[in-house]
Design a protein around this motif. Structure first.
Motif, PDB file in Angstrom:
ATOM      1  N   LEU A 176       0.821  -1.207   0.000  1.00  0.00           N
ATOM      2  CA  LEU A 176       0.000   0.000   0.000  1.00  0.00           C
ATOM      3  C   LEU A 176       0.854   1.255   0.000  1.00  0.00           C
ATOM      4  CD1 LEU A 176      -2.790  -1.068   2.536  1.00  0.00           C
ATOM      5  CD2 LEU A 176      -2.694  -1.387   0.056  1.00  0.00           C
ATOM      6  N   GLY A 177       0.553   2.156  -0.907  1.00  0.00           N
ATOM      7  CA  GLY A 177       1.314   3.394  -1.023  1.00  0.00           C
ATOM      8  C   GLY A 177       2.486   3.298  -1.978  1.00  0.00           C
ATOM      9  N   GLU A 178       2.843   2.079  -2.393  1.00  0.00           N
ATOM     10  CA  GLU A 178       3.936   1.907  -3.338  1.00  0.00           C
ATOM     11  C   GLU A 178       3.459   2.243  -4.763  1.00  0.00           C
ATOM     12  OE1 GLU A 178       7.106   1.051  -2.599  1.00  0.00           O
ATOM     13  OE2 GLU A 178       6.621   1.025  -0.458  1.00  0.00           O
ATOM     14  N   TYR A 179       4.431   2.548  -5.636  1.00  0.00           N
ATOM     15  CA  TYR A 179       4.095   2.908  -7.007  1.00  0.00           C
ATOM     16  C   TYR A 179       4.572   1.817  -7.971  1.00  0.00           C
ATOM     17  CZ  TYR A 179       2.689   7.612  -5.663  1.00  0.00           C
ATOM     18  OH  TYR A 179       2.024   8.686  -5.111  1.00  0.00           O
ATOM     19  N   ILE A 180       3.737   1.559  -8.984  1.00  0.00           N
ATOM     20  CA  ILE A 180       4.117   0.657 -10.057  1.00  0.00           C
ATOM     21  C   ILE A 180       3.857   1.369 -11.390  1.00  0.00           C
ATOM     22  CG2 ILE A 180       3.598  -1.419  -8.717  1.00  0.00           C
ATOM     23  CD1 ILE A 180       1.017  -1.694 -10.322  1.00  0.00           C
ATOM     24  N   ARG A 181       4.534   0.934 -12.433  1.00  0.00           N
ATOM     25  CA  ARG A 181       4.355   1.534 -13.749  1.00  0.00           C
ATOM     26  C   ARG A 181       3.520   0.598 -14.627  1.00  0.00           C
ATOM     27  NH1 ARG A 181       9.301   1.972 -15.197  1.00  0.00           N
ATOM     28  NH2 ARG A 181       9.430   0.622 -17.041  1.00  0.00           N
ATOM     29  N   VAL A 182       2.400   1.119 -15.098  1.00  0.00           N
ATOM     30  CA  VAL A 182       1.484   0.338 -15.931  1.00  0.00           C
ATOM     31  C   VAL A 182       1.394   1.006 -17.294  1.00  0.00           C
ATOM     32  CG1 VAL A 182      -0.848  -0.590 -16.159  1.00  0.00           C
ATOM     33  CG2 VAL A 182       0.173  -0.327 -13.879  1.00  0.00           C
ATOM     34  N   ASN A 183       1.863   0.306 -18.305  1.00  0.00           N
ATOM     35  CA  ASN A 183       1.879   0.851 -19.671  1.00  0.00           C
ATOM     36  C   ASN A 183       2.516   2.241 -19.723  1.00  0.00           C
ATOM     37  OD1 ASN A 183       0.618  -1.420 -20.831  1.00  0.00           O
ATOM     38  ND2 ASN A 183      -1.417  -0.638 -20.312  1.00  0.00           N
ATOM     39  N   GLY A 184       3.607   2.377 -18.974  1.00  0.00           N
ATOM     40  CA  GLY A 184       4.373   3.609 -19.001  1.00  0.00           C
ATOM     41  C   GLY A 184       3.898   4.697 -18.067  1.00  0.00           C
ATOM     42  N   ILE A 185       2.840   4.496 -17.289  1.00  0.00           N
ATOM     43  CA  ILE A 185       2.289   5.515 -16.387  1.00  0.00           C
ATOM     44  C   ILE A 185       2.322   4.972 -14.965  1.00  0.00           C
ATOM     45  CG2 ILE A 185       0.245   6.879 -15.818  1.00  0.00           C
ATOM     46  CD1 ILE A 185      -0.535   6.699 -18.770  1.00  0.00           C
ATOM     47  N   TYR A 186       2.706   5.838 -14.019  1.00  0.00           N
ATOM     48  CA  TYR A 186       2.830   5.412 -12.630  1.00  0.00           C
ATOM     49  C   TYR A 186       1.486   5.523 -11.898  1.00  0.00           C
ATOM     50  CZ  TYR A 186       7.894   5.013 -12.853  1.00  0.00           C
ATOM     51  OH  TYR A 186       9.169   4.605 -13.162  1.00  0.00           O
ATOM     52  N   TYR A 187       1.194   4.464 -11.114  1.00  0.00           N
ATOM     53  CA  TYR A 187      -0.014   4.417 -10.287  1.00  0.00           C
ATOM     54  C   TYR A 187       0.369   3.995  -8.879  1.00  0.00           C
ATOM     55  CZ  TYR A 187      -2.584   4.410 -14.730  1.00  0.00           C
ATOM     56  OH  TYR A 187      -3.079   4.728 -15.963  1.00  0.00           O
ATOM     57  N   GLN A 188      -0.400   4.503  -7.917  1.00  0.00           N
ATOM     58  CA  GLN A 188      -0.168   4.142  -6.522  1.00  0.00           C
ATOM     59  C   GLN A 188      -1.060   2.954  -6.153  1.00  0.00           C
ATOM     60  OE1 GLN A 188      -1.339   6.967  -3.426  1.00  0.00           O
ATOM     61  NE2 GLN A 188       0.563   6.539  -2.331  1.00  0.00           N
ATOM     62  N   VAL A 189      -0.464   1.962  -5.525  1.00  0.00           N
ATOM     63  CA  VAL A 189      -1.205   0.752  -5.133  1.00  0.00           C
ATOM     64  C   VAL A 189      -2.059   1.062  -3.901  1.00  0.00           C
ATOM     65  CG1 VAL A 189      -1.029  -1.646  -4.377  1.00  0.00           C
ATOM     66  CG2 VAL A 189       0.602  -0.740  -6.066  1.00  0.00           C
ATOM     67  N   MET A 216      -8.590   5.777 -16.459  1.00  0.00           N
ATOM     68  CA  MET A 216      -8.095   5.036 -17.615  1.00  0.00           C
ATOM     69  C   MET A 216      -8.549   5.685 -18.918  1.00  0.00           C
ATOM     70  SD  MET A 216      -8.168   0.942 -18.098  1.00  0.00           S
ATOM     71  CE  MET A 216      -7.318   0.126 -19.445  1.00  0.00           C
ATOM     72  N   GLN A 217      -9.774   6.197 -18.947  1.00  0.00           N
ATOM     73  CA  GLN A 217     -10.228   6.900 -20.147  1.00  0.00           C
ATOM     74  C   GLN A 217      -9.346   8.112 -20.430  1.00  0.00           C
ATOM     75  OE1 GLN A 217     -14.447   7.819 -19.640  1.00  0.00           O
ATOM     76  NE2 GLN A 217     -14.983   6.301 -21.190  1.00  0.00           N
ATOM     77  N   GLN A 218      -8.987   8.828 -19.393  1.00  0.00           N
ATOM     78  CA  GLN A 218      -8.217  10.061 -19.570  1.00  0.00           C
ATOM     79  C   GLN A 218      -6.770   9.783 -19.943  1.00  0.00           C
ATOM     80  OE1 GLN A 218      -7.171  12.580 -16.077  1.00  0.00           O
ATOM     81  NE2 GLN A 218      -8.283  14.189 -17.163  1.00  0.00           N
ATOM     82  N   VAL A 219      -6.093   8.932 -19.202  1.00  0.00           N
ATOM     83  CA  VAL A 219      -4.659   8.737 -19.434  1.00  0.00           C
ATOM     84  C   VAL A 219      -4.388   7.992 -20.734  1.00  0.00           C
ATOM     85  CG1 VAL A 219      -4.144   8.769 -16.958  1.00  0.00           C
ATOM     86  CG2 VAL A 219      -4.568   6.583 -18.096  1.00  0.00           C
ATOM     87  N   ASN A 220      -5.347   7.223 -21.208  1.00  0.00           N
ATOM     88  CA  ASN A 220      -5.160   6.479 -22.451  1.00  0.00           C
ATOM     89  C   ASN A 220      -5.746   7.201 -23.663  1.00  0.00           C
ATOM     90  OD1 ASN A 220      -3.977   4.535 -20.877  1.00  0.00           O
ATOM     91  ND2 ASN A 220      -5.539   2.979 -21.185  1.00  0.00           N
ATOM     92  N   ASN A 221      -6.220   8.431 -23.436  1.00  0.00           N
ATOM     93  CA  ASN A 221      -6.804   9.237 -24.515  1.00  0.00           C
ATOM     94  C   ASN A 221      -7.894   8.481 -25.280  1.00  0.00           C
ATOM     95  OD1 ASN A 221      -5.082  11.495 -24.048  1.00  0.00           O
ATOM     96  ND2 ASN A 221      -3.421  10.409 -25.125  1.00  0.00           N
ATOM     97  N   GLN A 222      -8.774   7.845 -24.529  1.00  0.00           N
ATOM     98  CA  GLN A 222      -9.839   7.063 -25.148  1.00  0.00           C
ATOM     99  C   GLN A 222     -11.171   7.806 -25.175  1.00  0.00           C
ATOM    100  OE1 GLN A 222      -9.611   3.364 -22.898  1.00  0.00           O
ATOM    101  NE2 GLN A 222      -8.332   2.450 -24.497  1.00  0.00           N
ATOM    102  N   GLY A 223     -11.143   9.082 -24.828  1.00  0.00           N
ATOM    103  CA  GLY A 223     -12.368   9.874 -24.879  1.00  0.00           C
ATOM    104  C   GLY A 223     -13.445   9.310 -23.974  1.00  0.00           C
ATOM    105  N   ASP A 224     -14.632   9.057 -24.541  1.00  0.00           N
ATOM    106  CA  ASP A 224     -15.724   8.519 -23.736  1.00  0.00           C
ATOM    107  C   ASP A 224     -16.101   7.106 -24.184  1.00  0.00           C
ATOM    108  OD1 ASP A 224     -16.774   9.124 -26.172  1.00  0.00           O
ATOM    109  OD2 ASP A 224     -18.605  10.043 -25.400  1.00  0.00           O
ATOM    110  N   ILE A 225     -15.144   6.399 -24.770  1.00  0.00           N
ATOM    111  CA  ILE A 225     -15.407   5.045 -25.277  1.00  0.00           C
ATOM    112  C   ILE A 225     -15.539   4.047 -24.123  1.00  0.00           C
ATOM    113  CG2 ILE A 225     -14.352   3.111 -26.533  1.00  0.00           C
ATOM    114  CD1 ILE A 225     -13.237   5.090 -28.509  1.00  0.00           C
ATOM    115  N   VAL A 226     -16.454   3.114 -24.285  1.00  0.00           N
ATOM    116  CA  VAL A 226     -16.660   2.009 -23.341  1.00  0.00           C
ATOM    117  C   VAL A 226     -16.474   0.707 -24.108  1.00  0.00           C
ATOM    118  CG1 VAL A 226     -18.322   0.849 -21.840  1.00  0.00           C
ATOM    119  CG2 VAL A 226     -18.264   3.355 -21.932  1.00  0.00           C
ATOM    120  N   HIS A 227     -15.634  -0.169 -23.592  1.00  0.00           N
ATOM    121  CA  HIS A 227     -15.390  -1.444 -24.271  1.00  0.00           C
ATOM    122  C   HIS A 227     -16.415  -2.514 -23.918  1.00  0.00           C
ATOM    123  CE1 HIS A 227     -10.847  -0.319 -24.639  1.00  0.00           C
ATOM    124  NE2 HIS A 227     -11.588   0.240 -25.585  1.00  0.00           N
ATOM    125  N   PHE A 228     -16.944  -2.451 -22.709  1.00  0.00           N
ATOM    126  CA  PHE A 228     -17.757  -3.549 -22.197  1.00  0.00           C
ATOM    127  C   PHE A 228     -18.674  -2.983 -21.121  1.00  0.00           C
ATOM    128  CE2 PHE A 228     -18.173  -7.844 -20.179  1.00  0.00           C
ATOM    129  CZ  PHE A 228     -18.324  -8.605 -21.334  1.00  0.00           C
TER     130      PHE A 228
END
Length: 405
Positions: A176-189, A216-228
């Motif tokens: 908890l509180g550690e950071y990991i890189r997912v597809n080139g972007i850092y996220y806090q666990v 995820m929509q914002q950082v991946n530049n996916q606009g308002d798309i929904v996959h599922f």
């Protein structure tokens, strides 16, 4: 002078009686044993398969987009389209039968897309809403799941699966509180999770990294798309009803022909449960048919063997009758012999059948290191076992009595 021939005749009679008693007991033993093993095996298979679906809402529906199969409103056949945020809002507003809904996004999974220091791995990345835990239950080992605040502020938080945690944190420290890189972007666990169910949508949570949907929509530049889209119906509402209404709304919102059966893909868990239930009803009926046949064959075998034994004791019975024994006394003796043999043999068959099922269950639990167990808890209801034994003993006595008469 010692009568050797007479001794041989007596010994032969005793041996024949022992052999008949053994055959009688074996018929009962085998009938009860087979019934218990078959019923337990059927229940074990059912528990294993149905247990794999535990943790998933039985009234859940899932939706995805596909190419259109009909031209409509100026659009050609074969048009590609995307579900969007507005579709989710339309569903919330226009479907009163809806209880929970969660749009989903899939992230890229190329190479080692999840990294922490020198450790890395290739894992599924999903964008979810907090309500998804109402559709597929999660087992939280550390921290928490994503919440509405994460969604609102588009926080760069993530929840990692247990296998991801074990790979990225080999020292098993608190993540908890550690950071990991997912597809080139850092996220806090903020949490570590595992699925309660053996059936997962889009991959097991143990092998996933879960990110707030809006982030995820914002950082991946996916606009308002929904996959599922995943949704559940309110209590008392059939999943099929919810599925049909949501499909109609998706078609209307995206200018798709109402009669186009291909453009909006969907499935609901309720139908899958019903298929499994029907399957196991058939398996159970077959088991009972074979089991009752085995019991009946055993009962007939007991009665025939006892009948032969009685006929061979005609002289003995005649002597006893000449000495004043009443018919009821002789009949009671024969019935008590049958009762003792069938009861003792039935209990032995019952115990051995239960013991074998317990050993198989223990072996399966040790052999499976994950939750994907297809055979578990092969139990037989106590009342079923007792009723089967009682049926065997009672019918054996009745048939012996009828044959003797």
């Amino acid at each position: 002078m010692f009568d050797l021939d007479g001794l041989k005749e007596i010994w032969g009679t005793i041996s024949r009686n022992k052999a008949k008693s053994f055959l009688t007991g074996l018929s009962v033993f085998w009938g009860i044993f087979m019934l218990i093993v078959m019923l337990g095996s059927g229940n074990g298979l059912k528990n294993g398969i149905m247990g794999g679906l535990d943790g998933i809402a039985t009234n859940a529906c899932f939706f995805y987009n596909a190419k259109t199969s009909e031209p409509y409103m100026g659009f050609k056949k074969g048009r590609s389209w995307k579900m969007r945020n507005k579709d989710v809002e339309a569903i919330k507003q226009k479907v009163p039968e809806l209880e929970y809904i969660s749009p989903m996004l899939w992230g890229e999974m190329e190479g080692n897309n999840v990294v922490r220091n020198e450790k890395s791995g290739s894992y599924t990345v999903r964008g979810l809403y907090p309500s998804y835990t109402k559709i597929e239950q999660q087992r939280i080992s550390f921290g928490r799941f994503i919440n509405n605040i994460d969604i609102h502020f588009k926080r760069k938080n993530c929840v990692i699966g247990m296998n991801v945690y074990e790979e990225l944190f080999p020292d098993r420290k608190d993540p908890l509180g550690e950071y990991i890189r997912v597809n080139g972007i850092y996220y806090q666990v903020i949490g570590v999770t595992a699925s309660v169910s053996g059936a997962n949508i889009g991959g097991p949570p143990e092998e996933s990294v879960i990110i707030p949907f809006s982030t995820m929509q914002q950082v991946n530049n996916q606009g308002d798309i929904v996959h599922f889209i995943a949704a559940t119906a309110k209590e008392g509402v059939a999943a099929k009803t919810l599925e049909d209404k949501i499909k109609s709304i998706l078609k209307h919102e995206n200018k798709i022909s109402p009669t186009d059966e291909q453009a909006v893909g969907s499935f609901n868990i309720e139908e899958q449960f019903q298929i499994f239930n029907n399957l196991f009803l058939g398996v159970e009926a077959l088991i009972w048919f074979v089991g009752c046949g085995t019991l009946l064959a055993g009962v007939i075998g007991v009665s025939n063997i006892m009948l032969i034994a009685i006929r061979e004791r005609t002289k003995e019975i005649g002597v006893r009758r000449a000495l004043g024994a009443k018919p009821i006394v002789i009949l009671k003796q024969i019935m008590m012999e049958s009762l003792f043999l069938t009861t003792l043999s039935g209990i032995l068959g019952l115990c051995l059948g239960v013991g074998i099922l317990a050993l198989i269950n223990a072996f399966m639990q040790q052999a499976e290191t994950n939750d994907e167990v297809f055979f578990q808890n092969p139990v037989v209801g106590c009342y079923i076992a007792v009723c089967g034994l009682f049926f065997f003993v009672l019918n054996g006595i009745i048939l012996v009595d009828v044959d003797d008469s």
